[in-house]
Design an enzyme around this catalytic site. Structure first.
Site, PDB file in Angstrom:
ATOM      1  N   LYS A 119       0.831  -1.207   0.000  1.00  0.00           N
ATOM      2  CA  LYS A 119       0.000   0.000   0.000  1.00  0.00           C
ATOM      3  C   LYS A 119       0.868   1.260   0.000  1.00  0.00           C
ATOM      4  CE  LYS A 119      -3.814   0.209   2.438  1.00  0.00           C
ATOM      5  NZ  LYS A 119      -4.799   0.375   3.549  1.00  0.00           N
ATOM      6  N   GLU A 142      -5.128 -10.594  13.969  1.00  0.00           N
ATOM      7  CA  GLU A 142      -4.668  -9.220  13.775  1.00  0.00           C
ATOM      8  C   GLU A 142      -5.814  -8.238  14.015  1.00  0.00           C
ATOM      9  OE1 GLU A 142      -1.362  -8.202  10.930  1.00  0.00           O
ATOM     10  OE2 GLU A 142      -2.986  -7.133   9.918  1.00  0.00           O
ATOM     11  N   LYS A 183       8.982  -4.557  14.289  1.00  0.00           N
ATOM     12  CA  LYS A 183       9.563  -4.034  13.051  1.00  0.00           C
ATOM     13  C   LYS A 183      10.498  -2.867  13.343  1.00  0.00           C
ATOM     14  CE  LYS A 183       6.518  -3.566   9.672  1.00  0.00           C
ATOM     15  NZ  LYS A 183       5.237  -3.302   8.987  1.00  0.00           N
ATOM     16  N   GLU A 198       9.916  -5.864   4.105  1.00  0.00           N
ATOM     17  CA  GLU A 198      10.084  -7.205   3.540  1.00  0.00           C
ATOM     18  C   GLU A 198       9.768  -7.217   2.049  1.00  0.00           C
ATOM     19  OE1 GLU A 198       8.406  -7.690   7.799  1.00  0.00           O
ATOM     20  OE2 GLU A 198       8.114  -6.345   6.070  1.00  0.00           O
ATOM     21  N   GLY A 251      -5.452  -4.083   5.127  1.00  0.00           N
ATOM     22  CA  GLY A 251      -4.735  -5.099   4.370  1.00  0.00           C
ATOM     23  C   GLY A 251      -5.398  -6.461   4.399  1.00  0.00           C
ATOM     24  N   ARG A 252      -5.865  -6.890   5.576  1.00  0.00           N
ATOM     25  CA  ARG A 252      -6.439  -8.232   5.685  1.00  0.00           C
ATOM     26  C   ARG A 252      -7.847  -8.308   5.113  1.00  0.00           C
ATOM     27  NH1 ARG A 252      -5.510  -5.543  10.123  1.00  0.00           N
ATOM     28  NH2 ARG A 252      -7.095  -5.112  11.708  1.00  0.00           N
ATOM     29  N   HIS A 263      -4.038 -37.190  11.508  1.00  0.00           N
ATOM     30  CA  HIS A 263      -2.836 -37.961  11.845  1.00  0.00           C
ATOM     31  C   HIS A 263      -1.751 -37.066  12.435  1.00  0.00           C
ATOM     32  CE1 HIS A 263      -4.256 -41.672   9.860  1.00  0.00           C
ATOM     33  NE2 HIS A 263      -4.914 -40.811   9.098  1.00  0.00           N
TER      34      HIS A 263
END
Length: 524
Positions: A209, A356, A489, A215, A270-271, A387
């Site tokens: 954005k 979040e 961060k 990152e 964002g999410r 399993h």
């Protein structure tokens, strides 16, 4: 941090009524409830669009659900819902509207007084033109060849949503291009992906954005170097890169042409952004018509959420059941178990969406809460999970409510296994030997649907979005900021800025300084 005080929520009449009711029902087994009420499965199920929710395997009665609905009304869930759809700035800490629902609205103007539909429509038209050009092999690279590989570089909401949907809808993907995703700051993630791509036929989408995400920009610069070195020209960047960003100036400085920058807005978190230009890789994979069908599915769930009474409202029911266990039974985690390999990325997507959003310890009034908020959301794809960790679900010491997601079109015995697991968790099994005994009474919801198609996925994701919203309203937290992402961060930037031969960092604890020194000694 302020010391927790007795909150308005825990002192409220609806909360106290639920506490008293929990004491009455705590030792009631679901086997007894099914025996007492033969119509329980029919009465405690609900259909909305393509989705069937069976919530009969919960430790609830009609009285429980009525009291939970009272809690929702006490919190004014309906009023907050109206405020969100009206475009009010309910994200108070950032003074922003919350309008991801506008990204899939079919209204000519929405919301009233702050119409964003023209912006959304223009962005969607740009997505269609670009994705059609890529899919139709009309978008040519530096050497005149069409794109064969699309790599999306992002992180968080710019990665999890499109990654999950591209995997979920692979049966509907008919593009000649492969679509890959890179998010990890570890360069190995990008290196592995680039090793399978050819520079002259690779399109790279940088999704950030602000175009400052550390990152994402780190990986984007490495990909840029790889491309320029292979093709021998800086001008190749304009032909092989696109961006999803609000910062067109920074993208331009990177070398991305303005006409290849697709917008985001501050009223889309964002999410919640996969419905926007962040979904560009999905549109390339499945085509824009199917992407529009995804939006239509989400819109159908929006309409159900807006119009259905609380007692028959699927997102509200899921939210209230989650609160019942987290706040009145002490459940600290919640498992999401999709019984289809196509949905293997869904638990990770829902982790971000739920934790979040509602992983907050301070309420909207700035007070420390005295109640649990979001549980740890985790899970894996069935039948693999059976399993791995189902032993703990059945015979462990933790109460873990589960969501079983069951597409009927799944072949083999996967769907039947999901139903069997829900039955076993609920009923249990008596045995003479203690280690062969299953106590049962473990709650689960089953969400069943015919197939994994764009329309159904739109409904499913919007279902969970609105569940999160309802829980945030009741817990009195802001579901739409994420300040907790920032501190680590900030410290990481301090560590990265330290020169290799530098000494201890002032103000940093001795443990981290010692680990940093060892890290650098090993690297050198």
């Amino acid at each position: 941090m302020n010391k927790p005080i007795q909150s308005k929520l825990t002192q409220s009449p609806a909360w106290k009524a639920l506490q008293a009711h929990q004491a009455e029902i705590a030792n009631v087994h679901m086997r007894e409830l099914f025996t007492r009420f033969p119509e329980r499965a029919r009465e405690f199920s609900l259909e909305a669009g393509a989705l069937l929710l069976d919530y009969s395997k919960h430790r609830v009665t009609d009285s429980t659900l009525a009291l939970l609905a009272d809690l929702a009304r006490q919190a004014d869930v309906e009023g907050w819902r109206t405020r969100m759809f009206a475009g009010e700035h309910i994200n108070a800490s950032e003074d922003r509207a919350v309008l991801h629902v506008a990204l899939r609205s079919a209204l000519e103007a929405f919301p009233a007084g702050n119409d964003v539909v023209p912006l959304v429509r223009k962005a969607r038209e740009g997505m269609r033109a670009f994705s059609d050009a890529v899919r139709g092999e009309r978008l040519l690279g530096h050497t005149g060849k069409p794109m064969r590989t699309v790599i999306n570089i992002g992180i968080g909401g710019s990665d999890l949503g499109p990654r999950m949907l591209t995997q979920a809808l692979w049966r509907h993907a008919d593009a000649p291009q492969s679509v890959a995703f890179v998010s990890n700051a570890d360069p190995g993630d990008l290196a592995h992906t680039l090793a399978q791509a050819q520079p002259e036929t690779t399109l790279i989408i940088v999704a950030s954005k602000t175009f400052t995400t550390v990152e994402t920009l780190g990986n984007a610069n490495l990909a840029r170097d790889w491309l320029v070195k292979a093709l021998g020209s800086e001008s190749a960047v304009k032909q092989h890169f696109a961006a999803v960003t609000t910062n067109i100036k920074a993208a331009g400085a990177f070398g991305i042409a303005a006409e290849r920058c697709f917008p985001l807005w501050d009223w889309v978190g964002g999410r919640y952004s996969v419905w926007s230009s962040v979904g560009l890789p999905v549109a390339i994979a499945i085509g824009m018509d199917r992407f529009e069908d995804l939006l239509a599915g989400a819109r159908a769930m929006d309409e159900h959420f807006l119009s259905a009474p609380l007692e028959a409202n699927m997102p509200v029911l899921l939210a209230l059941l989650g609160i019942w266990y987290a706040n009145f039974f002490g459940a600290e985690s919640h498992a999401v178990l999709p019984y289809a390999e196509s949905l293997r990325e869904l638990p990770a997507y829902l982790q971000q969406l739920e934790m979040e959003s509602n992983g907050k310890g301070v309420d909207r009034d700035g007070q420390r809460v005295d109640y649990a908020t979001v549980p740890v959301v985790w899970g894996s794809v069935g039948t693999n999970s059976q399993h791995a960790f189902h032993q703990m679900l059945h015979q462990g010491t933790h109460l873990v409510p589960c969501d079983f997601l069951v597409p009927a079109a799944t072949t083999g015995a996967a769907a039947e296994n999901a139903l069997a697991q829900g039955a076993a968790l609920m009923a249990g099994k008596d045995a003479d030997l203690p280690y062969r005994r299953f106590d049962g009474n473990h709650p689960s919801s089953t969400i069943m649907f015919r197939d994994i198609d764009p329309h159904t996925m739109g409904q499913l994701l919007a279902l969970y979005e609105h569940k999160v919203f309802v829980q945030g309203v009741i817990w009195n937290v802001n579901s739409f900021d994420q300040w907790g992402v920032e501190l680590g961060k900030e410290i990481a930037r301090t560590l990265s800025a330290q020169p290799a031969g530098g000494g201890a960092i002032a103000g940093l604890d001795a443990s981290t300084n010692a680990l940093l020194a060892r890290l650098r000694s090993w690297r050198s």
